[in-house]
Design an enzyme around this catalytic site. Structure first.
Site, PDB file in Angstrom:
ATOM      1  N   CYS A 237     -81.374 -10.687  31.397  1.00  0.00           N
ATOM      2  CA  CYS A 237     -80.024 -10.509  30.861  1.00  0.00           C
ATOM      3  C   CYS A 237     -79.659 -11.850  30.250  1.00  0.00           C
ATOM      4  CB  CYS A 237     -79.068 -10.143  32.002  1.00  0.00           C
ATOM      5  SG  CYS A 237     -77.334 -10.139  31.506  1.00  0.00           S
TER       6      CYS A 237
ATOM      7  N   ARG B 142     -73.600  -6.066  26.128  1.00  0.00           N
ATOM      8  CA  ARG B 142     -72.408  -6.002  26.989  1.00  0.00           C
ATOM      9  C   ARG B 142     -71.216  -6.733  26.376  1.00  0.00           C
ATOM     10  NH1 ARG B 142     -74.226  -7.985  31.597  1.00  0.00           N
ATOM     11  NH2 ARG B 142     -75.112  -5.958  32.032  1.00  0.00           N
TER      12      ARG B 142
ATOM     13  N   CYS C 121     -70.933 -27.986  31.281  1.00  0.00           N
ATOM     14  CA  CYS C 121     -70.644 -26.938  30.292  1.00  0.00           C
ATOM     15  C   CYS C 121     -69.149 -26.975  29.935  1.00  0.00           C
ATOM     16  CB  CYS C 121     -71.023 -25.570  30.850  1.00  0.00           C
ATOM     17  SG  CYS C 121     -72.670 -25.547  31.588  1.00  0.00           S
TER      18      CYS C 121
ATOM     19  N   CYS D  11     -69.985 -27.650  40.399  1.00  0.00           N
ATOM     20  CA  CYS D  11     -71.277 -27.584  39.715  1.00  0.00           C
ATOM     21  C   CYS D  11     -71.538 -28.901  38.980  1.00  0.00           C
ATOM     22  CB  CYS D  11     -71.279 -26.430  38.720  1.00  0.00           C
ATOM     23  SG  CYS D  11     -72.844 -26.245  37.852  1.00  0.00           S
TER      24      CYS D  11
ATOM     25  N   CYS E 222     -73.649  -7.924  40.133  1.00  0.00           N
ATOM     26  CA  CYS E 222     -74.185  -9.212  39.679  1.00  0.00           C
ATOM     27  C   CYS E 222     -73.536 -10.351  40.464  1.00  0.00           C
ATOM     28  CB  CYS E 222     -73.891  -9.363  38.190  1.00  0.00           C
ATOM     29  SG  CYS E 222     -74.421 -10.950  37.533  1.00  0.00           S
TER      30      CYS E 222
ATOM     31  N   CYS F 226     -78.419  -7.953  40.255  1.00  0.00           N
ATOM     32  CA  CYS F 226     -78.523  -9.017  39.256  1.00  0.00           C
ATOM     33  C   CYS F 226     -78.009 -10.291  39.897  1.00  0.00           C
ATOM     34  CB  CYS F 226     -77.674  -8.662  38.042  1.00  0.00           C
ATOM     35  SG  CYS F 226     -77.623  -9.979  36.811  1.00  0.00           S
TER      36      CYS F 226
ATOM     37  N   CYS G 124     -66.477 -24.282  31.128  1.00  0.00           N
ATOM     38  CA  CYS G 124     -66.545 -23.689  32.465  1.00  0.00           C
ATOM     39  C   CYS G 124     -65.534 -24.244  33.463  1.00  0.00           C
ATOM     40  CB  CYS G 124     -67.956 -23.830  33.012  1.00  0.00           C
ATOM     41  SG  CYS G 124     -68.177 -22.907  34.557  1.00  0.00           S
TER      42      CYS G 124
HETATM   43  N1  SAM Z   1     -74.446 -21.575  36.877  1.00  0.00           N
HETATM   44  C1  SAM Z   1     -75.210 -20.534  36.355  1.00  0.00           C
HETATM   45  C2  SAM Z   1     -75.508 -20.693  34.887  1.00  0.00           C
HETATM   46  O1  SAM Z   1     -74.824 -21.393  34.196  1.00  0.00           O
HETATM   47  O2  SAM Z   1     -76.463 -20.063  34.449  1.00  0.00           O
HETATM   48  C3  SAM Z   1     -74.613 -19.168  36.586  1.00  0.00           C
HETATM   49  C4  SAM Z   1     -73.125 -18.948  36.455  1.00  0.00           C
HETATM   50  S1  SAM Z   1     -72.427 -19.258  34.852  1.00  0.00           S
HETATM   51  C5  SAM Z   1     -70.714 -19.267  35.194  1.00  0.00           C
HETATM   52  C6  SAM Z   1     -72.759 -17.755  33.952  1.00  0.00           C
HETATM   53  C7  SAM Z   1     -72.317 -17.641  32.525  1.00  0.00           C
HETATM   54  O3  SAM Z   1     -70.939 -17.356  32.462  1.00  0.00           O
HETATM   55  C8  SAM Z   1     -72.462 -18.840  31.622  1.00  0.00           C
HETATM   56  O4  SAM Z   1     -73.752 -18.996  31.149  1.00  0.00           O
HETATM   57  C9  SAM Z   1     -71.508 -18.515  30.486  1.00  0.00           C
HETATM   58  O5  SAM Z   1     -72.189 -17.842  29.454  1.00  0.00           O
HETATM   59  C10 SAM Z   1     -70.480 -17.599  31.144  1.00  0.00           C
HETATM   60  N2  SAM Z   1     -69.159 -18.257  31.201  1.00  0.00           N
HETATM   61  C11 SAM Z   1     -68.796 -19.254  32.028  1.00  0.00           C
HETATM   62  N3  SAM Z   1     -67.523 -19.647  31.797  1.00  0.00           N
HETATM   63  C12 SAM Z   1     -67.062 -18.865  30.792  1.00  0.00           C
HETATM   64  C13 SAM Z   1     -65.812 -18.789  30.111  1.00  0.00           C
HETATM   65  N4  SAM Z   1     -64.808 -19.596  30.403  1.00  0.00           N
HETATM   66  N5  SAM Z   1     -65.674 -17.875  29.131  1.00  0.00           N
HETATM   67  C14 SAM Z   1     -66.707 -17.039  28.828  1.00  0.00           C
HETATM   68  N6  SAM Z   1     -67.902 -17.068  29.448  1.00  0.00           N
HETATM   69  C15 SAM Z   1     -68.097 -17.970  30.413  1.00  0.00           C
HETATM   70  C1  DTB Z   2     -71.963 -13.333  31.491  1.00  0.00           C
HETATM   71  O1  DTB Z   2     -72.523 -13.365  30.378  1.00  0.00           O
HETATM   72  N1  DTB Z   2     -70.658 -13.380  31.672  1.00  0.00           N
HETATM   73  C2  DTB Z   2     -70.338 -13.372  33.081  1.00  0.00           C
HETATM   74  C3  DTB Z   2     -71.735 -13.220  33.750  1.00  0.00           C
HETATM   75  N2  DTB Z   2     -72.616 -13.266  32.623  1.00  0.00           N
HETATM   76  C4  DTB Z   2     -72.140 -14.097  34.844  1.00  0.00           C
HETATM   77  C5  DTB Z   2     -69.490 -14.513  33.482  1.00  0.00           C
HETATM   78  C6  DTB Z   2     -68.182 -14.612  32.737  1.00  0.00           C
HETATM   79  C7  DTB Z   2     -67.390 -15.727  33.298  1.00  0.00           C
HETATM   80  C8  DTB Z   2     -66.027 -15.830  32.715  1.00  0.00           C
HETATM   81  C9  DTB Z   2     -65.256 -16.974  33.237  1.00  0.00           C
HETATM   82  C10 DTB Z   2     -64.986 -16.963  34.701  1.00  0.00           C
HETATM   83  O2  DTB Z   2     -64.543 -15.906  35.258  1.00  0.00           O
HETATM   84  O3  DTB Z   2     -65.170 -18.002  35.349  1.00  0.00           O
HETATM   85 FE1  SF4 Z   3     -72.276 -24.790  36.259  1.00  0.00          FE
HETATM   86 FE2  SF4 Z   3     -70.451 -23.374  34.950  1.00  0.00          FE
HETATM   87 FE3  SF4 Z   3     -72.417 -24.537  33.606  1.00  0.00          FE
HETATM   88 FE4  SF4 Z   3     -72.976 -22.429  35.221  1.00  0.00          FE
HETATM   89  S1  SF4 Z   3     -71.730 -22.393  33.364  1.00  0.00           S
HETATM   90  S2  SF4 Z   3     -74.124 -24.348  35.036  1.00  0.00           S
HETATM   91  S3  SF4 Z   3     -71.450 -22.772  36.841  1.00  0.00           S
HETATM   92  S4  SF4 Z   3     -70.815 -25.602  34.775  1.00  0.00           S
END
Ligand code: SAM
Ligand code: DTB
Ligand code: SF4
Length: 319
Positions: free
Chosen positions: A189, A261, A58, A54, A98, A129, A61
């Site tokens: 959401c 949630r 973030c 990606c 989702c 979702c 992530c």
């Molecule tokens: N790329 C898209 C975005 O950022 O909207 C969709 C996927 S992204 C992984 C969805 C959400 O997962 C993020 O907005 C974040 O709130 C959550 N998330 C990602 N990594 C996480 C982590 N290590 N711990 C907790 N929540 C996480």
């Molecule tokens: C949300 O608020 N939490 C979910 C879903 N929406 C997409 C994602 C959590 C991701 C946790 C880290 C991972 O598994 O990569």
């Molecule tokens: Fe990309 Fe992860 Fe950020 Fe979503 S949360 S935009 S997957 S870097």
């Protein structure tokens, strides 16, 4: 007083956070009972349909290309493979499926490939979702036409803390997408993550941004950071347990009709902490052994948890 408010002042939200813990929980639980069956928890399952690489940065992530997290990238999954997973989630008792993609935003071409996934999942009788990053207004309308029920798009943290977490997009970009989703009449959401170096004022500010949207999000995921080795936040200090529960309680008080949630981070939470979160007003979880790229409690563990707490007797009896 208006039942659903979207004119919260920051000081009012901070005052809720400052209440003695028992008073805050009592108020939140009382309001929760007025609006929901307190023994019912909605269950959603997650699937990462496109993994890694990606372009966003973030700091929490595993899927950002900016950090070496050892995650193997995978291209967009085939429709059949996605539908097989959805069927398995349904068989285990999930009511919503989702699908997440590690995109900054979908191209129109990639969006076209997600449409049959949405249609197929919906045809199974599951709620749908997706979380695909930023959307244009046009793309939101396209998703609505495909029959999408919910779009997940988290604001993640406070406006004030945002640039400490993400620099490749702005807080306002997030709000713009939420507006497009609401305009298209898709359920929103949207929530955030606790443990991104924020303080209590940031938590109050994040909840204020969600509750002051024109319409409250229908679903509010509150994640506890799952620390990912290789990311800038791999060793950041987590919030205390009582602070996490407080945040759930304040979300419940500010958005009394939204489903809150208890999201990522449950593998690190014991029975008592999760029970307190449900008491404070959480009434949904991610269910299934995997989140997107990290582990979630396995379904047996969650069934035992629900059984011990007397949650979802109906679901438990039918599986
Ligand atoms: N790329 C898209 C975005 O950022 O909207 C969709 C996927 S992204 C992984 C969805 C959400 O997962 C993020 O907005 C974040 O709130 C959550 N998330 C990602 N990594 C996480 C982590 N290590 N711990 C907790 N929540 C996480
Ligand atoms: C949300 O608020 N939490 C979910 C879903 N929406 C997409 C994602 C959590 C991701 C946790 C880290 C991972 O598994 O990569
Ligand atoms: Fe990309 Fe992860 Fe950020 Fe979503 S949360 S935009 S997957 S870097």
């Amino acid at each position: 007083m208006k039942e659903l408010r979207n004119d919260w002042a920051l000081a009012e939200v901070e005052a809720l956070f400052a209440l003695p813990f028992n008073d805050l929980l009592f108020q939140a639980h009382t309001l929760h009972r007025k609006n929901f069956n307190p023994n019912q928890v909605q269950v959603s399952s997650l699937l990462n349909i496109k993994t890694g690489a990606c372009p966003e940065d973030c700091s929490y992530c595993s899927q950002s290309s900016k950090y070496d997290t050892g995650l193997e990238r995978e291209k967009l999954m085939e429709v059949d493979a996605v539908l097989k997973q959805a069927q398995e989630a349904k068989d285990k008792g999930a009511t919503r499926f989702c699908m997440g993609a590690a995109w900054r935003n979908p191209t129109d071409k990639s969006l076209d490939k997600v449409i049959p996934m949405i249609q197929g999942v919906k045809a199974m009788g599951l709620e749908t979702c997706v979380t695909l990053g930023m959307l244009t207004q046009e793309q939101a309308f396209t998703l609505k036409e495909a029959g999408l029920d919910y779009y997940n798009h988290n604001i993640d943290t406070s406006k004030e803390n945002y640039s400490n977490v993400i620099t490749t997009r702005s807080f306002q970009d997030r709000l713009n997408t939420l507006e497009s989703v609401q305009n298209a009449d898709i359920h929103v959401c949207s929530g955030g993550i606790l443990g991104l170096g924020e303080g209590q004022t940031d938590r109050a500010s994040m909840l204020r941004s969600l509750a002051n949207l024109e319409k409250h999000p229908d679903s509010v995921p509150l994640n506890l950071l799952v620390p990912i080795p290789g990311t800038p936040f791999e060793a950041i200090e987590p919030p205390t347990e009582s602070e996490f529960v407080r945040t759930i309680a304040v979300a419940r008080l500010m958005m009394p009709k939204s489903v809150v949630r208890l999201s990522a981070g449950r593998t690190e939470m014991g029975e008592a902490l999760q029970a307190l979160c449900f008491f404070a007003g959480a009434n949904s979880i991610f269910y299934g052994d995997q989140l997107l790229t990290t582990d979630n409690p396995d379904t047996n563990t969650d069934q035992i948890l629900f059984e011990r707490l007397g949650i979802n007797q109906q679901l438990l009896n039918s599986h």
